[in-house]
Scaffold this motif. Structure first.
Motif, PDB file in Angstrom:
ATOM      1  N   SER A 134       0.832  -1.206   0.000  1.00  0.00           N
ATOM      2  CA  SER A 134       0.000   0.000   0.000  1.00  0.00           C
ATOM      3  C   SER A 134       0.867   1.257   0.000  1.00  0.00           C
ATOM      4  CB  SER A 134      -0.917   0.016   1.222  1.00  0.00           C
ATOM      5  OG  SER A 134      -1.609   1.248   1.301  1.00  0.00           O
ATOM      6  N   LYS A 135       0.522   2.200  -0.857  1.00  0.00           N
ATOM      7  CA  LYS A 135       1.247   3.469  -0.941  1.00  0.00           C
ATOM      8  C   LYS A 135       0.984   4.344   0.288  1.00  0.00           C
ATOM      9  CE  LYS A 135      -0.981   4.588  -4.717  1.00  0.00           C
ATOM     10  NZ  LYS A 135      -1.473   5.346  -5.911  1.00  0.00           N
ATOM     11  N   LYS A 173      -9.717   4.592  -2.938  1.00  0.00           N
ATOM     12  CA  LYS A 173     -10.318   4.337  -4.246  1.00  0.00           C
ATOM     13  C   LYS A 173      -9.290   3.894  -5.274  1.00  0.00           C
ATOM     14  CE  LYS A 173     -14.314   7.400  -3.720  1.00  0.00           C
ATOM     15  NZ  LYS A 173     -15.010   8.625  -4.219  1.00  0.00           N
ATOM     16  N   ASP A 174      -8.031   4.356  -5.128  1.00  0.00           N
ATOM     17  CA  ASP A 174      -7.018   3.971  -6.112  1.00  0.00           C
ATOM     18  C   ASP A 174      -6.330   2.662  -5.752  1.00  0.00           C
ATOM     19  OD1 ASP A 174      -5.788   5.005  -3.905  1.00  0.00           O
ATOM     20  OD2 ASP A 174      -4.294   6.167  -5.005  1.00  0.00           O
ATOM     21  N   GLU A 175      -6.759   1.998  -4.651  1.00  0.00           N
ATOM     22  CA  GLU A 175      -6.244   0.664  -4.305  1.00  0.00           C
ATOM     23  C   GLU A 175      -7.406  -0.321  -4.148  1.00  0.00           C
ATOM     24  OE1 GLU A 175      -1.971   1.501  -2.117  1.00  0.00           O
ATOM     25  OE2 GLU A 175      -3.742   1.361  -0.842  1.00  0.00           O
ATOM     26  N   ASP A 176      -8.299  -0.053  -3.224  1.00  0.00           N
ATOM     27  CA  ASP A 176      -9.526  -0.826  -3.019  1.00  0.00           C
ATOM     28  C   ASP A 176      -9.317  -2.330  -3.202  1.00  0.00           C
ATOM     29  OD1 ASP A 176     -12.123  -1.295  -2.352  1.00  0.00           O
ATOM     30  OD2 ASP A 176     -12.930  -0.909  -4.357  1.00  0.00           O
TER      31      ASP A 176
END
Length: 848
Positions: free
Chosen positions: A159-160, A252-255
């Motif tokens: 995860s970023k 939202k950009d990983e989910d």
């Protein structure tokens, strides 16, 4: 209790790093749903039956937890929950009830057995209670093996948000005792609780489509707090091995599932010390794996027909583990009795499922012992003791979940033993059944050669014959040099599968069966079924094509020290007891993608190969001694034609690159050299000077493989470069059949597969066992069809495989768990065929 207390100090607590076998007996497929369940040792964490546990204890004593399960039909048939996490996956008709007891046992039998449940567990010594709890809640080897394959296909990203995750210093601490965890939204305890790593909020997980699962509390909290705290961890999956914890990002950009490298530090900020923590619930990945294992395939041969189910010895189905039908089909062909020699070696002995001496291995090593797991699997297939009641029909839509779990054979340990060190077979993806069969025989050979006293010849004088000996044959290649007419004979390494190209130029189209008027009406109605004519190619045309004389351009003749055209012709040195034939039903399309050839094979029930028998040198032939055709060291470099060199350099290529190209193709062929340049211009050494003596380097030199085999495959296959074929031949130890199959099964990413081979070869260090020198079996070249494997799908790495085997003169379909009499075996559509030599039918080889 006194006997249990006396042994309490021996009990161990299983950690996330331990292997726990809690779903079946390691030596058989006896599982918790059978009478008596299974006993799992509190010391080794290995599950066995009472009989085997007693046998293994001998004079010693030990503690076990007995795990028993039974299914109880629900009062209502409505779908009330998604029962993933229990055997069967979707279960709308049954509840699963688990019961446990602690057993003290010695070599004479059970000394003490007391029930273990919520009311009684505090009465046991703490050491025993902790051990039992760790075994009950451990994922277990079966799920861990499935997870390992699944995770190879679904790599979780880091995860970023982990490194700079916001932390709310609100004084919230989380107790380490799972009994104190509750959902802050509902106040209820649950197996689906997630901890927000930023503010310490505990909420339920996502709600499933059918209403089961969590309450959505954790996701709702993320939204209510402005979507600024995205990372959560599933409580109950946290152990000392923090990397195994179930982590998720709502951003939202990983989910999706993520890795959180600093998870231990984030947990400690909330007061959670991971040391000593035990797993108490299933992770999302485990639930996904169990759900995937119940997936029912609809694209099945003989779909829609009401087949007559059968069961008993040799008629046992196998559970699909998720894309494992390729393995199930191969296993049925080899171990269910169609090859009686392998059934005799690995199957049931004198009616006793546990009587096979290959099962005689330490419990802690049994799950990783290939001979033990092969015997476990074959004994189950040949005994029929795990066959359940035969249903009234085998309609294709039958739900496997309705089958009692004690009758479901899931060959996970066998799959792991065979494929754990293979780049393809260790994954959960569909694979090529033909490639798997050949690889399995290789693995069996190596295990059998290293078996020592566990597997000896019948007279005990030495090692037993290896399994592949039953299928092994050699080919003879007759090469005629165009330059001087001299002849060279070469014998291939032993092969186990005859791979045949389908000559579409020899195909015939069926005649229309409908009269013109009726066909016109059909077309007017939009029904084009009758227009889709599938061509037919005879088996004779396929085998004739294989044995036809082929011209090989620029073959390097060492007796000439130059290249010249060669005429090459193949023949069979021996006729093995069992002949495996693979039809090359896939080719490279115009878009360079693999596509299936729509063709029927007219395969007779009996074949004769007598005319393809090798006859050796003929009278009057001027022979090239084979040893003179083998270079002593690196092959001598050909003389480079200066005119050809100038032509290539005029095209803009460097001198060193042009010299390498001309050296590789014989010194003067400009067109061949150009093709070589296009294939190798990106090689790191393309512009480097040549080695001493002028030899150009290549990933695989001619001293590694038989160039005659390479060039013959290049000509026959027609869609692979010489370097690609050379790499495959080397990987397959010189066997042309396996090299061809490997190439076709990796067409979708061939360059990547070859790069992986080179990488593995660089790190593996070799060290393979050599088979004893045993003359290959031979006999009359007449065969009877005994089995086939069919494939449905666009390529061998997708779709579905089923097996059809001849049992007592009748064809039987083995479609994973469904076993039934076949109404119409798809002989003309098969991908692989198994033939038995007529003079050996009914006369099994005595050395097996």
């Amino acid at each position: 209790m006194d006997a249990i207390t006396a042994l309490a100090s021996t009990a161990r607590t299983a950690t996330a790093f331990d292997t726990v076998i809690n779903s079946e007996d390691v030596y058989s497929f006896h599982n918790p749903y059978h009478d008596g369940g299974i006993l799992v040792s509190l010391i080794t964490f290995v599950g066995t039956t009472d009989e085997m546990a007693k046998k293994r204890l001998g004079e010693e004593s030990g503690l076990f937890v007995r795990i028993m399960k039974k299914r109880v039909e629900k009062e209502t048939s409505e779908v009330s929950k998604l029962a993933v996490g229990v055997s069967g996956g979707f279960e709308d008709k049954f509840d699963t009830i688990s019961t446990y007891s602690v057993v003290a046992m010695d070599g004479s039998g059970i000394i003490s057995e007391l029930p273990y449940n919520e009311e009684t567990k505090q009465t046991f010594p703490t050491n025993v209670m902790n051990s039992v709890e760790s075994i009950i809640h451990h994922a277990g080897l079966a799920v861990k093996q499935d997870l390992s394959a699944w995770e190879l296909d679904e790599e979780k990203p880091v995860s970023k948000y982990a490194a700079n995750l916001p932390f709310v210093d609100n004084g919230v601490t989380i107790p380490s005792n799972p009994a104190e965890w509750t959902c802050q939204q509902t106040g209820e305890k649950s197996d689906h609780l997630w901890l927000n790593l930023s503010d310490g909020f505990i909420g339920g997980g996502r709600k499933n489509w059918d209403g089961s699962g969590g309450t959505n509390g954790a996701l709702d909290h993320f939204k209510e707090t402005g979507e600024q705290y995205p990372l959560v961890v599933k409580l109950g999956t946290i152990t000392e091995d923090v990397d195994s914890a179930d982590c998720y990002s709502y951003a939202k950009d990983e989910d999706g599932p993520v890795k959180i490298p600093n998870l231990k530090e984030l947990l400690e900020k909330r007061g959670i010390k991971v040391a000593g923590m035990q797993k108490t619930v299933k992770s999302t990945a485990e639930l996904e794996v169990e759900l995937n294992a119940t997936y029912a395939f609809d694209a099945i041969v003989e779909k829609g027909k009401h087949l007559v189910p059968v069961g008993g010895a040799g008629l046992q189905g196998l559970q699909n583990l998720g894309n494992s039908c390729y393995m199930n089909s191969v296993v049925q062909i080899l171990f269910s009795g169609t090859v009686p020699e392998l059934a005799a070696r690995y199957g049931v002995k004198n009616g006793d499922v546990m009587g096979n001496t290959l099962l005689n291995v330490d419990p802690k090593k049994a799950s990783d012992d290939l001979l033990c797991q092969a015997a476990k699997l074959s004994s189950a297939l040949t005994s029929g003791v795990f066959c359940g009641p035969v249903p009234e029909s085998a309609v294709v839509t039958d739900d496997p979940a309705s089958t009692d779990p004690k009758y479901r054979l899931a060959p996970r340990m066998f799959k792991h033993c065979v494929g754990h060190d293979h780049i393809d077979f260790k994954t959960g993806q569909q694979q090529d059944a033909a490639q798997y069969l050949q690889y399995l025989l290789q693995k069996l050979d190596r295990a059998e050669l290293g078996a020592g006293d566990r597997l000896k010849s019948k007279d005990g004088s030495g090692p037993a014959l290896i399994s592949s000996h039953l299928f092994s044959y050699q080919t003879e290649t007759r090469l005629v040099c165009e330059a001087d007419g001299m002849v060279l004979y070469k014998t291939s390494p032993s092969e186990t599968m005859l791979s045949l190209r389908i000559p579409m130029s020899k195909a015939t189209l069926p005649e229309y069966e409908l009269p013109d008027e009726k066909r016109q009406k059909s077309e007017a109605a939009g029904d084009d079924k009758d227009k889709q004519e599938v061509p037919t190619v005879t088996f004779d045309a396929c085998i004739d094509e294989w044995a036809a004389t082929n011209a090989i351009e620029d073959y390097r003749w060492n007796h000439l020290n130059s290249v010249s055209k060669a005429d090459s012709k193949l023949s069979l040195v021996n006729f093995p007891r069992y002949l495996l034939i693979q039809m090359q039903r896939y080719e490279i399309g115009d878009d360079w993608q693999p596509k299936k050839i729509e063709v029927n094979i007219d395969m007779p029930g009996e074949i004769s190969l007598e005319k393809f028998k090798a006859k050796g040198p003929r009278d009057g032939e001027n022979l090239i001694p084979e040893d003179t055709d083998m270079p002593d060291a690196a092959p001598a470099a050909p003389t480079i034609d200066e005119g050809a060199l100038g032509q290539l350099m005029d095209m803009g290529f460097t001198m060193n690159g042009c010299k390498r190209a001309l050296t590789a193709v014989g010194g003067s062929n400009v067109e061949a050299a150009m093709n070589w340049v296009f294939e190798h211009s990106m090689d790191p050494d393309f512009n480097d000077p040549l080695l001493d003596g002028g030899a150009a380097t290549a990933p695989f030199s001619s001293s590694d493989v038989d160039e005659g085999v390479v060039m013959s495959l290049v000509e026959n296959l027609g869609c692979f470069t010489a370097d690609q074929v050379r790499a495959a031949v080397k990987h397959c130890d010189g066997a042309a059949d396996r090299a061809a199959d490997w190439l076709f099964s990796h067409m979708d990413n061939l360059d990547g597969a070859i790069a992986a081979l080179e990488s593995n070869a660089a790190t593996s260090g070799g060290g393979t066992l050599s088979a004893p020198s045993v003359p290959l079996e031979d006999g009359e070249g007449k065969y009877t069809l005994m089995g086939l494997v069919s494939h449905i799908g666009k390529n061998t790495g997708s779709g579905h495989y089923v097996a059809h085997l001849k049992k007592n003169g009748k064809w039987v379909i083995f479609n994973d768990e469904k076993v039934a009499l076949s109404q119409d075996p798809p002989i003309k559509h098969a991908y692989m065929y198994l033939f038995a030599r007529n003079d050996a039918v009914g006369l099994p080889h005595p050395e097996y």
